[in-house]
Design an enzyme around this catalytic site. Structure first.
Site, PDB file in Angstrom:
ATOM      1  N   HIS A 134      22.892  21.960  67.093  1.00 18.52           N
ATOM      2  CA  HIS A 134      22.282  22.027  65.755  1.00 18.52           C
ATOM      3  C   HIS A 134      21.313  20.864  65.519  1.00 18.52           C
ATOM      4  CE1 HIS A 134      24.785  25.319  64.054  1.00 18.52           C
ATOM      5  NE2 HIS A 134      25.725  24.860  64.843  1.00 18.52           N
ATOM      6  N   ASP A 175      30.229  21.451  66.082  1.00 13.62           N
ATOM      7  CA  ASP A 175      30.458  22.899  66.157  1.00 13.62           C
ATOM      8  C   ASP A 175      29.418  23.578  67.045  1.00 13.62           C
ATOM      9  OD1 ASP A 175      28.561  22.086  64.178  1.00 13.62           O
ATOM     10  OD2 ASP A 175      28.505  24.132  63.420  1.00 13.62           O
ATOM     11  N   GLU A 176      29.804  24.705  67.596  1.00 22.27           N
ATOM     12  CA  GLU A 176      28.887  25.626  68.279  1.00 22.27           C
ATOM     13  C   GLU A 176      27.918  24.934  69.237  1.00 22.27           C
ATOM     14  OE1 GLU A 176      28.376  29.046  64.912  1.00 22.27           O
ATOM     15  OE2 GLU A 176      27.205  27.239  64.622  1.00 22.27           O
ATOM     16  N   ALA A 177      28.442  24.056  70.075  1.00 23.59           N
ATOM     17  CA  ALA A 177      27.560  23.342  71.006  1.00 23.59           C
ATOM     18  C   ALA A 177      27.355  24.181  72.269  1.00 23.59           C
ATOM     19  CB  ALA A 177      28.151  21.972  71.329  1.00 23.59           C
ATOM     20  N   ALA A 178      26.865  25.397  72.084  1.00 26.69           N
ATOM     21  CA  ALA A 178      26.748  26.337  73.204  1.00 26.69           C
ATOM     22  C   ALA A 178      25.699  25.893  74.214  1.00 26.69           C
ATOM     23  CB  ALA A 178      26.424  27.734  72.668  1.00 26.69           C
TER      24      ALA A 178
END
Ligand code: NGO
Length: 489
Positions: A236, A299-302
Site C-alpha cells: 500500500h 496488510d495485504e503485502a502481496a
C-alpha cells in the site's frame, strides 16, 4: 406492578421508560421519582482544575445554566475503583445532580450521558435516576481512511465530535496508501506535495501540514479521543514510490495511481534507504503524536515475498519502539515475531488469516476486533445502497450490533481482546456526507458493543433506543441512513 426498576443488565430488565434511552447502554440505571429542571442549573466543581472547570462550563452550556459556587449540579473527582479511568457515577434527583468520576475522562463520558438524558427538543428536564457506568473495553475506536479520498481538517474534527458523543476514545487515521500520502514529512517533502496530489477517481487529493495534523490531535484530546496514526507498510505504498522512485526496487519513476486495486506495491526490503526512510517518517510523526501507538499497517503485502515480509516487520518494529511507540498492525503481522505491547487488528474473513490473530495473541499481543463483516463501515447496508463496497457482504444495522468481540476468532478470548474498532475505508466516499451516511447509525451500535456489558444487550431492545437517536442526529445535521430496520422517531 413494579414501575421502579433496574433498567439494564440481566434477565429482570424491563422496558426502558421514556427519557432513559442512552447509547451506549450504561452498566446500571435505576429510575427515581420526578425530574430535574435544567433551567435552574448552577454548576459547581468540587475538585477545580482547569480541566474540570472546562467540563463544568460544558455542562452549564448543555443545561442552559451557569457555573457558580454552591450549585445544584456538582462535579467531583473521586469514586470507587470499579469506575476505572473512564467510568462515572451519576445521580439525578428533582433537586440536584451529582456527577463523580476518578478522572476527567469519566466526567466527560458522564456529560455525554447527561446530554442524551435531555430531550432532543421540548422541555429541558432530566428524569431522576442513578447510573453507574464504565466501559467493557478500553479500546473503542473508529478509523477514517483519508488516503483513498482526502478529508480536510474540518471534516475530521466534525467526525471526532460525532464519535465522542458515543464514548468512542480512539481515532485511527489511515494516512497513506497507494492512492495518496496525506501527512507532510519535512525530510521527504514530495511524499505530500506529489504523493498527496490526487486521490481515487483523480480528484485533487490533499494532505495535512504538520501543524494541521497537530491541531487534529489536540482537538481530539480535548474530547478524550486519542489519535492513532497509520503509515501502511510494506505494501500500500505506491504514492510514496511515485514520489521517490529510488525507494522502489527497480528505481523506475511511475505515475500516481487513482484506481482501487490492492496488493501491487512494496517498499524495497533489501535497500538500506528503505529503513532510513521509515525511520525519518516514524520520527517526525511520533513527535507529533502524544498517544503511545504507531500503526504500521502490514496488510495485504502481496507484492512482498513472505521471507522479506518477516524481515521487514521485524526491523520496522524496532524502529517504532526506538521512537517510543507501541506497534499496531493488521492481523497479518501475526506471522512475524512480535515485541511486547504490540496490538494486532483482526479484520479478515478467511480463517487462515484470522488464525494469525490467534498466533499474535499466543505471543502476548492484544487484539483489536475489526471483523470486516461486522465493523467495516464501508460495506453496503443492503443491495439498494449505492455507496460502499460489498466484498465482506452486506452489513445491516443489526449485523453491526449483534456480535460479541470475544467470540469472533477461535482462541482469541476475553483475556486477549483489548476492544473494538470500526474502519471506514474511503474508496467510494467522496464527502463527509458520504462518510456520515455509511457510519451512522452503524457506528453507534459498535460504540455500544465496545462499551456496554454483553449481558442484557438485545437487538429488539436496542433498535428502540436507536430510534430515539434519530431526532438527535437530525438536529446535528448528520446525514444518517434511515434504515428500515429501525422504527425512527
Ligand atoms: C481491506 C484493505 C483495505 C481496503 C478495505 C476495503 C484492510 C485492512 N486492507 O482492509 O486496503 O480499503 O479492505 O474494505
Amino acid at each position: 406492578m413494579l414501575l421502579l426498576a433496574v433498567l439494564t443488565g440481566g434477565a429482570g430488565a424491563r422496558a426502558t421508560p421514556q427519557g432513559v434511552q442512552v447509547i451506549p447502554k450504561p452498566v446500571t440505571v435505576t429510575a427515581g421519582r420526578g425530574w430535574f429542571s435544567a433551567s435552574s442549573a448552577v454548576v459547581s466543581v468540587a475538585s477545580a482544575t482547569p480541566e474540570t472547570r472546562r467540563i463544568a462550563a460544558d455542562v452549564a452550556g448543555l443545561l442552559g445554566g451557569r457555573v457558580g459556587p454552591g450549585g445544584n449540579v456538582m462535579l467531583a473527582l473521586g469514586g470507587p475503583a470499579r469506575l476505572g479511568d473512564e467510568g462515572y457515577d451519576l445521580a439525578v434527583t428533582s433537586r440536584a445532580i451529582t456527577l463523580a468520576a476518578r478522572k476527567p475522562t469519566g466526567l466527560f463520558h458522564g456529560v455525554q450521558t447527561l446530554r442524551q438524558l435531555l430531550p432532543a427538543t421540548g422541555a429541558r428536564r432530566i428524569p431522576a435516576l442513578t447510573i453507574r457506568d464504565y466501559p467493557r473495553f478500553a479500546w473503542r475506536g473508529a478509523m477514517l481512511d483519508v488516503a483513498r479520498h482526502f478529508f480536510p481538517v474540518r471534516d475530521v474534527k466534525r467526525f471526532i465530535d460525532l464519535i465522542a458523543l458515543y464514548k468512542l476514545n480512539r481515532l485511527h487515521l489511515h494516512l497513506s496508501d497507494d492512492q495518496g500520502w496525506r501527512i507532510a514529512i519535512r525530510s521527504w517533502p514530495r511524499l505530500a506535495t506529489h504523493g498527496g496530489s490526487t486521490e481515487v477517481g483523480g480528484g485533487r487529493g490533499g494532505y495535512y501540514t504538520q501543524r494541521q495534523y497537530a491541531s487534529i490531535v489536540a482537538y481530539a484530546r480535548s474530547l478524550y479521543v486519542e489519535v492513532v496514526p497509520e503509515i501502511d507498510m510494506p505494501g500500500h505504498v505506491h504514492a510514496a514510490l511515485s514520489s521517490y522512485p529510488k525507494l522502489a526496487c527497480d528505481g523506475k519513476p511511475s505515475p500516481l495511481y487513482t484506481g482501487i486495486d490492492v496488493g501491487f506495491s512494496s517498499l524495497c526490503v533489501d535497500k538500506q534507504l528503505t529503513y532510513a526512510f521509515v525511520d525519518d517518517v516514524v520520527e517526525e510523526l511520533a513527535a507529533l503524536t502524544p498517544g503511545p501507538w504507531f500503526h504500521i499497517g502490514g496488510d495485504e503485502a502481496a507484492a512482498t515475498k513472505p521471507r522479506d515480509y518477516l524481515r521487514f516487520i521485524g526491523r520496522i518494529q524496532r524502529i517504532v519502539e526506538q521512537h517510543g511507540k507501541h506497534v499496531i498492525g493488521w492481523e497479518e503481522i501475526g506471522r512475524a515475531r512480535l515485541g511486547p505491547d504490540t496490538l494486532v487488528q483482526h479484520w479478515n474473513l478467511d480463517p487462515a488469516k484470522t488464525a494469525l490473530s490467534r498466533r499474535a495473541a499466543e505471543q502476548g499481543a492484544r487484539v483489536i476486533m475489526s471483523p470486516a463483516a461486522k465493523t467495516y463501515l464501508d460495506m453496503k447496508y443492503d443491495s439498494s445502497t449505492t455507496l460502499g463496497l460489498r466484498w465482506a457482504g452486506y452489513t445491516s444495522v443489526r449485523d453491526a450490533y449483534v456480535w460479541d468481540p470475544v467470540r469472533q476468532v477461535p482462541g482469541v478470548g476475553a483475556r486477549d481482546v483489548i476492544g473494538v474498532e470500526a474502519p471506514l475505508w474511503s474508496e467510494t466516499t467522496r464527502s463527509l456526507a458520504d462518510v456520515e451516511y455509511l457510519a451512522f447509525p452503524r457506528l453507534i451500535g459498535i460504540a455500544e458493543v465496545g462499551w456496554s456489558p454483553a449481558r442484557g444487550r438485545s437487538w429488539a431492545e436496542y433498535r428502540l433506543r436507536l430510534a430515539v437517536q434519530g431526532p438527535r442526529l437530525a438536529a446535528l445535521g448528520v446525514n444518517f441512513y434511515r434504515s428500515p430496520e429501525v422504527p425512527w422517531r
